[in-house]
Design a protein around this motif. Structure first.
Motif, PDB file in Angstrom:
ATOM      1  N   THR A 212       6.328   0.186 -14.947  1.00  0.00           N
ATOM      2  CA  THR A 212       7.056   0.697 -13.999  1.00  0.00           C
ATOM      3  C   THR A 212       6.583   0.424 -12.512  1.00  0.00           C
ATOM      4  O   THR A 212       5.282   0.581 -12.180  1.00  0.00           O
ATOM      5  CB  THR A 212       7.173   2.237 -14.176  1.00  0.00           C
ATOM      6  N   ILE A 213       7.413   0.136 -11.594  1.00  0.00           N
ATOM      7  CA  ILE A 213       7.027   0.035 -10.275  1.00  0.00           C
ATOM      8  C   ILE A 213       7.245   1.351  -9.463  1.00  0.00           C
ATOM      9  O   ILE A 213       8.319   1.685  -9.320  1.00  0.00           O
ATOM     10  CB  ILE A 213       7.932  -1.245  -9.568  1.00  0.00           C
ATOM     11  N   CYS A 214       6.149   1.936  -9.178  1.00  0.00           N
ATOM     12  CA  CYS A 214       6.225   3.289  -8.478  1.00  0.00           C
ATOM     13  C   CYS A 214       5.106   3.116  -7.463  1.00  0.00           C
ATOM     14  O   CYS A 214       4.029   2.654  -7.620  1.00  0.00           O
ATOM     15  CB  CYS A 214       6.208   4.368  -9.428  1.00  0.00           C
ATOM     16  N   GLY A 215       5.289   4.067  -6.411  1.00  0.00           N
ATOM     17  CA  GLY A 215       4.403   4.304  -5.367  1.00  0.00           C
ATOM     18  C   GLY A 215       5.097   4.180  -3.987  1.00  0.00           C
ATOM     19  O   GLY A 215       6.276   4.500  -4.017  1.00  0.00           O
ATOM     20  N   THR A 216       4.462   3.716  -3.120  1.00  0.00           N
ATOM     21  CA  THR A 216       4.978   3.692  -1.778  1.00  0.00           C
ATOM     22  C   THR A 216       4.686   2.001  -1.367  1.00  0.00           C
ATOM     23  O   THR A 216       3.761   1.603  -1.717  1.00  0.00           O
ATOM     24  CB  THR A 216       3.925   4.557  -0.813  1.00  0.00           C
ATOM     25  N   PRO A 217       5.798   1.424  -0.875  1.00  0.00           N
ATOM     26  CA  PRO A 217       6.005   0.004  -0.740  1.00  0.00           C
ATOM     27  C   PRO A 217       4.859  -0.505   0.310  1.00  0.00           C
ATOM     28  O   PRO A 217       4.177  -1.631  -0.585  1.00  0.00           O
ATOM     29  CB  PRO A 217       7.133  -0.174   0.242  1.00  0.00           C
ATOM     30  N   ASN A 218       4.086  -0.121   1.149  1.00  0.00           N
ATOM     31  CA  ASN A 218       3.335  -0.719   1.894  1.00  0.00           C
ATOM     32  C   ASN A 218       1.716  -0.744   1.172  1.00  0.00           C
ATOM     33  O   ASN A 218       0.917  -1.222   1.550  1.00  0.00           O
ATOM     34  CB  ASN A 218       3.125  -0.107   3.235  1.00  0.00           C
ATOM     35  N   TYR A 219       1.608   0.011   0.184  1.00  0.00           N
ATOM     36  CA  TYR A 219       0.328   0.316  -0.513  1.00  0.00           C
ATOM     37  C   TYR A 219       0.425  -0.147  -1.958  1.00  0.00           C
ATOM     38  O   TYR A 219      -0.625   0.124  -2.749  1.00  0.00           O
ATOM     39  CB  TYR A 219       0.034   1.968  -0.535  1.00  0.00           C
ATOM     40  N   LEU A 220       1.482  -0.766  -2.395  1.00  0.00           N
ATOM     41  CA  LEU A 220       1.584  -1.434  -3.708  1.00  0.00           C
ATOM     42  C   LEU A 220       0.666  -2.395  -4.010  1.00  0.00           C
ATOM     43  O   LEU A 220       0.930  -3.357  -3.215  1.00  0.00           O
ATOM     44  CB  LEU A 220       3.176  -1.571  -3.917  1.00  0.00           C
ATOM     45  N   ALA A 221       0.056  -2.484  -5.100  1.00  0.00           N
ATOM     46  CA  ALA A 221      -0.716  -3.597  -5.465  1.00  0.00           C
ATOM     47  C   ALA A 221       0.018  -4.785  -6.064  1.00  0.00           C
ATOM     48  O   ALA A 221       1.203  -4.761  -6.536  1.00  0.00           O
ATOM     49  CB  ALA A 221      -1.794  -3.232  -6.370  1.00  0.00           C
ATOM     50  N   PRO A 222      -0.307  -6.077  -5.892  1.00  0.00           N
ATOM     51  CA  PRO A 222       0.565  -7.176  -6.302  1.00  0.00           C
ATOM     52  C   PRO A 222       0.908  -7.124  -7.836  1.00  0.00           C
ATOM     53  O   PRO A 222       1.721  -7.355  -8.316  1.00  0.00           O
ATOM     54  CB  PRO A 222      -0.555  -8.395  -6.014  1.00  0.00           C
ATOM     55  N   GLU A 223      -0.210  -6.684  -8.575  1.00  0.00           N
ATOM     56  CA  GLU A 223      -0.109  -6.786 -10.197  1.00  0.00           C
ATOM     57  C   GLU A 223       1.143  -5.572 -10.437  1.00  0.00           C
ATOM     58  O   GLU A 223       1.805  -5.729 -11.330  1.00  0.00           O
ATOM     59  CB  GLU A 223      -1.251  -6.496 -10.725  1.00  0.00           C
ATOM     60  N   VAL A 224       1.278  -4.483  -9.551  1.00  0.00           N
ATOM     61  CA  VAL A 224       2.421  -3.654  -9.732  1.00  0.00           C
ATOM     62  C   VAL A 224       3.693  -4.286  -9.581  1.00  0.00           C
ATOM     63  O   VAL A 224       4.721  -4.031 -10.414  1.00  0.00           O
ATOM     64  CB  VAL A 224       2.194  -2.290  -9.022  1.00  0.00           C
ATOM     65  N   LEU A 225       3.719  -4.886  -8.460  1.00  0.00           N
ATOM     66  CA  LEU A 225       5.100  -5.709  -7.924  1.00  0.00           C
ATOM     67  C   LEU A 225       5.454  -6.724  -9.289  1.00  0.00           C
ATOM     68  O   LEU A 225       6.595  -7.054  -9.319  1.00  0.00           O
ATOM     69  CB  LEU A 225       4.795  -6.269  -6.674  1.00  0.00           C
ATOM     70  N   LEU A 226       4.409  -7.386  -9.609  1.00  0.00           N
ATOM     71  CA  LEU A 226       4.746  -8.296 -10.896  1.00  0.00           C
ATOM     72  C   LEU A 226       4.732  -7.886 -12.138  1.00  0.00           C
ATOM     73  O   LEU A 226       4.622  -8.328 -13.251  1.00  0.00           O
ATOM     74  CB  LEU A 226       3.307  -9.214 -10.678  1.00  0.00           C
ATOM     75  N   VAL A 236      -7.678   0.946  -6.040  1.00  0.00           N
ATOM     76  CA  VAL A 236      -8.847   0.442  -5.252  1.00  0.00           C
ATOM     77  C   VAL A 236      -7.849  -0.513  -3.965  1.00  0.00           C
ATOM     78  O   VAL A 236      -8.384  -0.653  -2.652  1.00  0.00           O
ATOM     79  CB  VAL A 236      -9.749  -0.554  -5.832  1.00  0.00           C
ATOM     80  N   TRP A 237      -6.938  -1.347  -4.501  1.00  0.00           N
ATOM     81  CA  TRP A 237      -6.237  -1.737  -3.607  1.00  0.00           C
ATOM     82  C   TRP A 237      -5.388  -1.052  -2.502  1.00  0.00           C
ATOM     83  O   TRP A 237      -5.510  -1.215  -1.295  1.00  0.00           O
ATOM     84  CB  TRP A 237      -4.792  -2.790  -4.315  1.00  0.00           C
ATOM     85  N   SER A 238      -4.855   0.029  -3.154  1.00  0.00           N
ATOM     86  CA  SER A 238      -4.079   0.924  -1.936  1.00  0.00           C
ATOM     87  C   SER A 238      -5.228   1.569  -1.075  1.00  0.00           C
ATOM     88  O   SER A 238      -4.987   1.775   0.017  1.00  0.00           O
ATOM     89  CB  SER A 238      -3.533   2.251  -2.924  1.00  0.00           C
ATOM     90  N   LYS A 289      -7.891  -8.387  -2.924  1.00  0.00           N
ATOM     91  CA  LYS A 289      -7.981  -9.578  -3.480  1.00  0.00           C
ATOM     92  C   LYS A 289      -6.593  -9.536  -4.424  1.00  0.00           C
ATOM     93  O   LYS A 289      -6.270  -8.591  -5.278  1.00  0.00           O
ATOM     94  CB  LYS A 289      -8.997  -9.781  -4.470  1.00  0.00           C
ATOM     95  N   ARG A 290      -6.013 -10.845  -4.703  1.00  0.00           N
ATOM     96  CA  ARG A 290      -4.858 -10.908  -5.539  1.00  0.00           C
ATOM     97  C   ARG A 290      -5.212 -10.353  -6.981  1.00  0.00           C
ATOM     98  O   ARG A 290      -4.376  -9.764  -7.653  1.00  0.00           O
ATOM     99  CB  ARG A 290      -4.160 -12.209  -5.369  1.00  0.00           C
ATOM    100  N   ASN A 291      -6.152 -11.047  -7.395  1.00  0.00           N
ATOM    101  CA  ASN A 291      -6.473 -10.868  -8.782  1.00  0.00           C
ATOM    102  C   ASN A 291      -7.397  -9.759  -8.872  1.00  0.00           C
ATOM    103  O   ASN A 291      -8.359  -9.398  -8.504  1.00  0.00           O
ATOM    104  CB  ASN A 291      -7.631 -12.136  -9.334  1.00  0.00           C
TER     105      ASN A 291
END
Length: 654
Positions: A212-226, A236-238, A289-291
């Protein structure tokens, strides 16, 4: 701007600098939802149908997609709570109610100093009520709204508390999944509490994670969007996005288009402002970091130079919610920098013998080098943005000349040096204007006006046409280190340094005027600034660039071209807990009120005093003071005039 997420307990930001550029995006949810019916307003008295306890509903604290959050008081104990009120109509579907139950069951198990305390819950025929710890200083979103940027020590202070809570959550196998400024609450003691567990979930093995993609757009991590799911690394990304936002003033991947924001996140496309310290830049690069596997862990973040080699205050003053705090790090390593800085921007009269000229030359060179490599890098994230910069706490540089003016001999030395080395390219002037004279004149005018003016419900008619005057349209207070900077409406820039000296840069940035005292100044081309003044010139130029790029004009009065005119000299500035007072050499007196950004300006362009009032909507109205004395003025303006008179009288008594 950060949008409100699911059950977000804070209101949208309403009045931030560049609000038109940063519009809130809608929260991200798993799938499109049909429009929900409007929530019914809870009654003023809330009763627990099981226990019989009654509560009084107070002011609205915030609202989100499913709930509203109110300040609620227990009528029997007088204890105050923050209560989420969720209408049954909003959670009518089984999966919606399951989310609420999950939030309650998860949150009630959490007991940590830096997590909002869960108290209890109940429901009646209309709503579900979740009672939580009340944090009286609202959230980091509110602090960010007032400050826009925070100092690095402040960011360390808040991040340490967030990380403490995150380590606790992750140890219990819980992911927050919606870390953002609006979900970090601050209590009366300035302690941070992580809250809003509406999107929190228990951690699952990587191959079993929900996509599921959930959260707030500006703070979403790449793996969540993927659609690879959330893990501890996503939190940690957020956290990195939060750190960036607090230091830089906006989220790292924010754009005007949501698809573009997502593209920037997926490709980790963002910029690191030049003013950030090297440790801050390195830490952000290690977090964003993307990864996920390459990202710093929470332990690695705390072990980074940003934390281990940077000062973290034990506690922040409540005033830091709205203005830059004066922090005094006990760091011996900075003693040399402090020593040489005081040599240039001295704050107290030296009682030791003058150093030999060779030693002064060495210190001058060292100061110049430090200014060029360090000072300018530090200033921008230690000042605040908005239509004006918020004042820091600390002594006004001109309030006590004995404490703020550098040793007279040192100034004479600088004067002789400038005369000797730059005689061919600078002009020397003698003039004499005093703050006391401006204050005495203003007191007389105000006393006379307030004593004779009749009662009135409104202000007299504003002048349709009058001679334009120069006023302060932008300002930055960095007096806890260097001084007070301002931009005038003619676009010239001035800085009153902590040692009482003053430097002005013309609107075209070509001519500089340097005042050793109120009665003596030098004028020279910007390209021919003496070496002894390069440090102050660097600070002046940085203030100029900063205000031009980041601050918004404080009213709708027209800018005017005063090229070729004698620059105004800021004689004195005084701040209280309500307002900033500025006195100028031409008799102009300007008072800016913090809370509503209103301004009162007294000017005498044609020897008949004018009063200009800039209201909270930044609209300006100019009156003859004699007209106000004859016809009266609104209660709103009269209160401000009386306050200004008291403030000026206190200056004469000091």
């Amino acid at each position: 701007m950060e949008p409100a997420g699911f059950l977000s307990a804070h209101p949208f930001h309403e009045n931030v600098m560049a609000a038109d550029l940063y519009k809130p995006s809608p929260p991200v949810v798993a799938s499109p939802k049909a429009e929900q019916p409007k929530a019914s307003e809870p009654v003023r008295i809330i009763s627990d149908p099981v226990s019989g306890r009654t509560y009084s509903k107070g002011r609205l604290l915030g609202k989100g997609g499913f709930a509203r959050c109110y300040e609620v008081t227990d009528l029997s104990s007088n204890k105050t709570y923050a209560v989420k009120v969720i209408p049954h109509s909003r959670v009518a579907k089984p999966h919606q109610r399951e989310k609420i139950i999950n939030e309650i069951e998860l949150h009630r198990e959490l007991h940590h100093k830096h997590i909002v305390k869960f108290s209890h819950h109940f429901e009646d025929s209309e709503n579900i009520y979740i009672f939580l710890e009340h944090c009286s200083r609202k959230s980091l979103a509110h602090i960010w709204k007032s400050r826009h940027t925070l100092l690095e020590p402040e960011v360390r202070y808040y991040l340490r508390q967030i990380i403490s809570a995150l380590k606790y959550l992750h140890l219990k196998g819980i992911l927050h999944r919606d870390l953002k400024l609006g979900n970090f609450f601050v209590n009366e003691n300035m302690e941070l509490k992580v809250g809003d567990f509406g999107l929190a979930a228990r951690q699952e093995p990587a191959d079993q994670r929900k996509k599921t993609i959930c959260g707030t757009p500006n703070y979403l991590a790449p793996e969540v969007l993927l659609r690879q799911g959330h893990g501890p690394e996503s939190d940690v990304w957020s956290l990195g996005c939060v750190m960036y936002t607090l230091l830089c003033g906006n989220p790292p991947f924010e754009t005007s288009d949501l698809k573009e924001t997502y593209r920037c996140i997926k490709h980790v496309t963002y910029t690191l402002p030049a003013f950030l310290s090297v440790p801050a830049k390195n830490l952000l690069m290690g977090i964003l970091k993307r990864n996920p596997q390459e990202r710093f862990t929470l332990e690695e973040i705390l072990d980074h130079d940003f934390f281990t080699k940077g000062y973290t205050p034990d506690k922040l003053p409540p005033s830091s919610c709205v203005m830059v705090p004066e922090l005094n790090p006990p760091n011996p390593a900075k003693s040399l920098f402090v020593k040489v800085t005081k040599t240039l921007f001295g704050k107290r009269k030296s009682k030791v013998k003058k150093a030999p000229s060779e030693e002064r030359d060495d210190i001058s060179k060292l100061v110049t080098g430090l200014v060029k490599t360090s000072i300018c890098r530090q200033i921008s994230h230690k000042t605040v943005e908005g239509n004006e910069a918020t004042p820091v706490s600390g002594q006004s540089p001109s309030s006590s000349p004995a404490d703020t003016v550098a040793e007279e001999g040192s100034q004479k030395s600088i004067s002789r040096s400038i005369r000797g080395t730059m005689a061919s390219s600078c002009e020397v002037f003698e003039d004499c204007v005093t703050a006391a004279g401006v204050i005495e004149s203003a007191i007389g005018l105000l006393k006379n006006c307030l004593s004779v003016m009749p009662p009135a419900e409104r202000n007299p008619a504003s002048l349709a046409c009058h001679e334009h005057f120069v006023w302060v349209s932008k300002w930055v207070d960095y007096s806890n280190k260097y001084g007070f900077g301002y931009q005038l409406s003619d676009r010239s820039i001035g800085v009153l340094f902590n040692d009482g000296t003053h430097m002005t840069l013309s609107a075209n940035w070509k001519k500089v005027r340097y005042n050793l005292t109120n009665s003596k100044h030098f004028s020279f081309l910007a390209s021919a600034v003496p070496e002894q003044l390069q440090g102050q010139m660097s600070v002046l130029q940085y203030f100029a660039s900063y205000m031009e790029q980041h601050l918004m004009k404080g009213g709708d009065l027209p800018s005017i071209d005063e090229t070729g005119q004698v620059p105004l000299l800021l004689l004195q500035w005084v701040k209280t807990n309500q307002a900033l007072l500025m006195l100028f050499s031409n008799g102009t007196l300007q008072v800016n009120f913090y809370n509503d950004h209103t301004k009162v300006i007294f000017s005498k362009p044609d020897h008949s005093c004018l009063l200009t009032y800039i209201n909270r909507d930044r609209n300006s109205y100019t009156y003859k003071l004699s007209s106000i004395a004859e016809f009266g003025c609104s209660a709103e303006l009269q209160r401000r005039l009386k306050y200004i008179l008291r403030l000026l009288q206190q200056r004469t008594d000091a």
